[in-house]
Motif scaffolding. Structure first.
Motif, mmCIF file in Angstrom:
data_model
loop_
_atom_site.group_PDB
_atom_site.id
_atom_site.type_symbol
_atom_site.label_atom_id
_atom_site.label_comp_id
_atom_site.label_asym_id
_atom_site.label_seq_id
_atom_site.Cartn_x
_atom_site.Cartn_y
_atom_site.Cartn_z
ATOM 1 N N ALA A 143 11.725 1.275 3.038
ATOM 2 C CA ALA A 143 11.184 0.716 2.327
ATOM 3 C C ALA A 143 9.744 -0.446 3.252
ATOM 4 O O ALA A 143 8.454 -0.298 2.956
ATOM 5 C CB ALA A 143 11.757 0.256 1.266
ATOM 6 N N LEU A 144 10.603 -1.398 3.708
ATOM 7 C CA LEU A 144 9.479 -2.018 5.093
ATOM 8 C C LEU A 144 8.887 -0.808 6.197
ATOM 9 O O LEU A 144 8.041 -1.644 6.580
ATOM 10 C CB LEU A 144 11.185 -2.443 5.370
ATOM 11 C CG LEU A 144 10.107 -3.736 6.653
ATOM 12 C CD1 LEU A 144 8.903 -4.814 6.041
ATOM 13 C CD2 LEU A 144 11.743 -4.488 8.045
ATOM 14 N N LEU A 145 9.625 0.228 6.145
ATOM 15 C CA LEU A 145 9.663 0.783 7.147
ATOM 16 C C LEU A 145 7.440 1.847 6.880
ATOM 17 O O LEU A 145 6.875 1.653 7.490
ATOM 18 C CB LEU A 145 9.563 2.070 8.098
ATOM 19 C CG LEU A 145 10.767 1.846 8.459
ATOM 20 C CD1 LEU A 145 11.251 2.358 9.234
ATOM 21 C CD2 LEU A 145 10.513 1.075 10.049
ATOM 22 N N TRP A 146 7.409 1.373 5.213
ATOM 23 C CA TRP A 146 6.724 2.603 4.585
ATOM 24 C C TRP A 146 5.690 1.255 4.448
ATOM 25 O O TRP A 146 4.659 1.782 4.743
ATOM 26 C CB TRP A 146 7.001 2.851 3.271
ATOM 27 C CG TRP A 146 7.453 4.155 3.239
ATOM 28 C CD1 TRP A 146 8.704 4.754 3.604
ATOM 29 C CD2 TRP A 146 6.508 5.475 3.684
ATOM 30 N NE1 TRP A 146 8.951 6.353 2.863
ATOM 31 C CE2 TRP A 146 7.189 6.526 3.987
ATOM 32 C CE3 TRP A 146 5.339 5.678 3.916
ATOM 33 C CZ2 TRP A 146 7.007 8.396 3.598
ATOM 34 C CZ3 TRP A 146 4.991 7.284 4.669
ATOM 35 C CH2 TRP A 146 6.164 8.126 4.385
ATOM 36 N N GLY B 12 1.790 1.490 5.617
ATOM 37 C CA GLY B 12 0.625 1.575 5.032
ATOM 38 C C GLY B 12 -0.650 0.619 5.769
ATOM 39 O O GLY B 12 -1.743 0.453 5.973
ATOM 40 N N GLY B 13 0.372 -0.565 5.663
ATOM 41 C CA GLY B 13 -0.538 -2.055 6.497
ATOM 42 C C GLY B 13 -0.774 -1.589 7.665
ATOM 43 O O GLY B 13 -2.624 -1.895 7.528
ATOM 44 N N ALA B 14 -0.447 -0.933 8.849
ATOM 45 C CA ALA B 14 -1.490 -0.882 10.046
ATOM 46 C C ALA B 14 -2.683 0.813 9.771
ATOM 47 O O ALA B 14 -3.181 0.762 10.388
ATOM 48 C CB ALA B 14 -0.027 0.470 10.768
ATOM 49 N N ALA B 15 -1.963 1.188 8.589
ATOM 50 C CA ALA B 15 -3.439 2.453 8.123
ATOM 51 C C ALA B 15 -4.269 1.681 7.689
ATOM 52 O O ALA B 15 -5.332 1.699 7.797
ATOM 53 C CB ALA B 15 -2.667 3.389 7.091
ATOM 54 N N PHE B 16 -4.571 0.488 6.770
ATOM 55 C CA PHE B 16 -5.093 -0.001 5.524
ATOM 56 C C PHE B 16 -6.065 -1.283 6.901
ATOM 57 O O PHE B 16 -6.980 -0.747 6.899
ATOM 58 C CB PHE B 16 -4.964 -0.471 5.157
ATOM 59 C CG PHE B 16 -5.827 -1.865 4.734
ATOM 60 C CD1 PHE B 16 -6.038 -1.481 3.821
ATOM 61 C CD2 PHE B 16 -6.195 -3.270 5.575
ATOM 62 C CE1 PHE B 16 -7.863 -2.450 3.098
ATOM 63 C CE2 PHE B 16 -7.228 -3.757 4.621
ATOM 64 C CZ PHE B 16 -7.806 -3.526 3.501
#
Length: 111
Positions: free
Chosen positions: A6-9, A13-17
């Motif tokens: 969950a932390l990796l996801w 997601g934060g990097a993609a944003f």
């Protein structure tokens, strides 16, 4: 789902944003620069948009790696012809520009 996955996801997601947000900011900056250049040169900015056409890693003046984004836009002198302008941004700063320029007159000194 384990807490680690969950932390990796969440990190992904934060990097993609962050990437998407930086890309949008660069496109908006490129649009402003292209529009202002066309207005200053007295030409027509066609399609009212810029198009991203390149992305590469580049080392900035501070020595850090960052993205260098290339954009193109189209302009016309009379509404019939089409010309392509290009600009390159690195960290939101204009580092290269090819496009319309403001007309100028250079006086000739008969010496």
């Amino acid at each position: 789902m384990s807490p680690l996955s969950a932390l990796l996801w969440l990190i992904a997601g934060g990097a993609a944003f962050a990437y998407w947000n930086a890309a949008r900011a660069a496109a908006e900056r490129a649009g402003t620069l292209g529009r202002n250049a066309c207005k200053a040169a007295g030409v027509i900015w066609l399609d009212q948009s810029v198009h991203a056409n390149g992305l590469r890693l580049s080392r900035g003046e501070d020595g850090w790696l960052g993205f260098e984004r290339s954009f193109r836009f189209e302009y016309s002198y009379d509404g019939i012809d089409r010309h392509v302008g290009r600009l390159v941004l690195r960290k939101g700063k204009l580092v290269s520009f090819v496009g319309p320029v403001a007309p100028s007159v250079t006086p000739i000194n008969p010496d």
